[in-house]
Design a protein around this motif. Structure first.
Motif, mmCIF file in Angstrom:
data_model
loop_
_atom_site.group_PDB
_atom_site.id
_atom_site.type_symbol
_atom_site.label_atom_id
_atom_site.label_comp_id
_atom_site.label_asym_id
_atom_site.label_seq_id
_atom_site.Cartn_x
_atom_site.Cartn_y
_atom_site.Cartn_z
ATOM 1 N N UNK A 184 17.000 -6.213 8.221
ATOM 2 C CA UNK A 184 17.829 -6.984 9.158
ATOM 3 C C UNK A 184 18.743 -7.987 8.481
ATOM 4 N N UNK A 185 18.358 -8.507 7.315
ATOM 5 C CA UNK A 185 19.116 -9.578 6.686
ATOM 6 C C UNK A 185 19.641 -9.228 5.299
ATOM 7 N N UNK A 186 19.101 -8.199 4.679
ATOM 8 C CA UNK A 186 19.493 -7.863 3.319
ATOM 9 C C UNK A 186 18.596 -8.544 2.306
ATOM 10 N N UNK A 187 18.387 -7.883 1.182
ATOM 11 C CA UNK A 187 17.449 -8.365 0.176
ATOM 12 C C UNK A 187 17.863 -9.732 -0.380
ATOM 13 N N UNK A 188 19.143 -9.902 -0.726
ATOM 14 C CA UNK A 188 19.593 -11.142 -1.358
ATOM 15 C C UNK A 188 19.452 -12.335 -0.427
ATOM 16 N N UNK A 189 19.827 -12.146 0.845
ATOM 17 C CA UNK A 189 19.720 -13.243 1.806
ATOM 18 C C UNK A 189 18.271 -13.654 2.016
ATOM 19 N N UNK A 190 17.383 -12.686 2.130
ATOM 20 C CA UNK A 190 15.959 -12.995 2.307
ATOM 21 C C UNK A 190 15.432 -13.752 1.092
#
Length: 306
Positions: A184-190
């Motif tokens: 839902x948010x992408x690996x980097x954002x998480x």
């Protein structure tokens, strides 16, 4: 200054009133407009006026706003609001909506209640939809952080010593939650949000003694909590927080003879206001069709054994 005190930082007090009453509050300067059901509009106007009067003598915070909402006796007003059939969760990666009546009811419950239980077999979307609601609440700034927790109980296997720090030790147990967040948010954002402690991952044992305000808290695999752990967890809930507890009472990995906290809590809290229960069945499984057949087969076998 009094107007800013009334609205709160980033209008958080107005958002709190909106969530509790199911209304929309718009303001320009000292002019307020409330949109919603007639009863809810009237209650919202009374609350706003009362809170404004309070600003003459004190600085408001979310806890005080919550107390005013409770004292106004709002349960009946909220109960009379008829929710729309579909709740659409918006994330950076697209919109998510319930598939089937049980999932739709689950999403409506999470939207309208402070404490929610999603109980049913694997593959029914309990955890995924809970994470979707958490991400949506964070992106709308309805909460300040996400807290993901789970009892660290091995599913019938002895894994032995796990190396690394506490995050690395608990990571394998929380992988389903991570997978949903990454989608839902992408690996980097998480990763950034975890680094900033906006997303917090912790074993259930580390919840003791805390009060969790303005948070979206997910307890996954709750069938593996003891009765004492479940009580401890539920009493951590603070102001402005939403809790979702998910689990499958047919897959308990606790030592033989120990009662599941999730099974116990169904009997204890099923009549408590502000708490919702959504029960999923094998027909609600949304994974591969073979999973639905497997769940039904095990269910039939367990009934025969009983």
């Amino acid at each position: 200054m009094r107007l800013a005190n009334l609205c709160g930082q980033f209008d958080e007090h107005l958002r709190q009133i909106e969530r509790r009453l199911g209304v929309e509050v718009n303001n320009r300067g000292n002019s307020f407009r409330v949109i919603g059901e007639a009863d809810s509009i009237q209650k919202a106007e009374e609350i706003i006026i009362n809170l404004y009067n309070e600003t003459a003598n004190q600085t408001l915070d979310p806890a005080q706003v919550n107390l005013h909402l409770q004292e106004a006796g709002l349960e009946a007003v909220v109960a009379d609001i008829t929710p729309s059939d579909d709740v659409i969760i918006q994330t950076q990666r697209g919109n998510i909506r319930g598939r089937g009546p049980s999932q739709k009811q689950y999403l409506r419950h999470i939207k309208d209640h402070d404490v929610n239980f999603g109980i049913g077999p694997a593959g029914t979307g309990k955890t995924y939809l809970a994470v979707a609601c958490a991400v949506d609440a964070l992106e709308r700034q309805e909460v300040r952080r996400l807290i993901l927790t789970r009892p660290a109980v091995e599913s019938g296997e002895r894994l032995g010593f796990l190396p690394g720090d506490i995050a690395q030790k608990i990571d394998p147990y929380l992988r389903p939650l991570y997978d949903a967040l990454y989608e839902m948010m992408g690996f980097e954002q998480v990763a950034k949000l975890i680094e900033r402690n906006v997303i917090e991952v912790a074993p259930l044992a580390y919840m003791r003694g805390r009060t969790l305000n303005e948070s979206f808290i997910i307890l996954d695999e709750a069938q593996n909590t003891s009765m004492e752990q479940m009580k401890m967890f539920l009493t951590r809930v603070g102001f402005g927080s939403t809790v979702v507890v998910t689990g499958d009472v047919t897959q308990v990995d606790l030592p033989r003879g120990q009662q599941s906290g999730l099974r116990h809590v169904i009997d204890v809290l099923n009549r408590v206001k502000g708490i919702s229960f959504t029960f999923f069945t094998p027909k609600d499984v949304v994974r591969h069709q073979i999973v639905q057949r497997i769940v039904k087969a095990y269910e039939a076998s367990e009934k025969n054994n009983d």
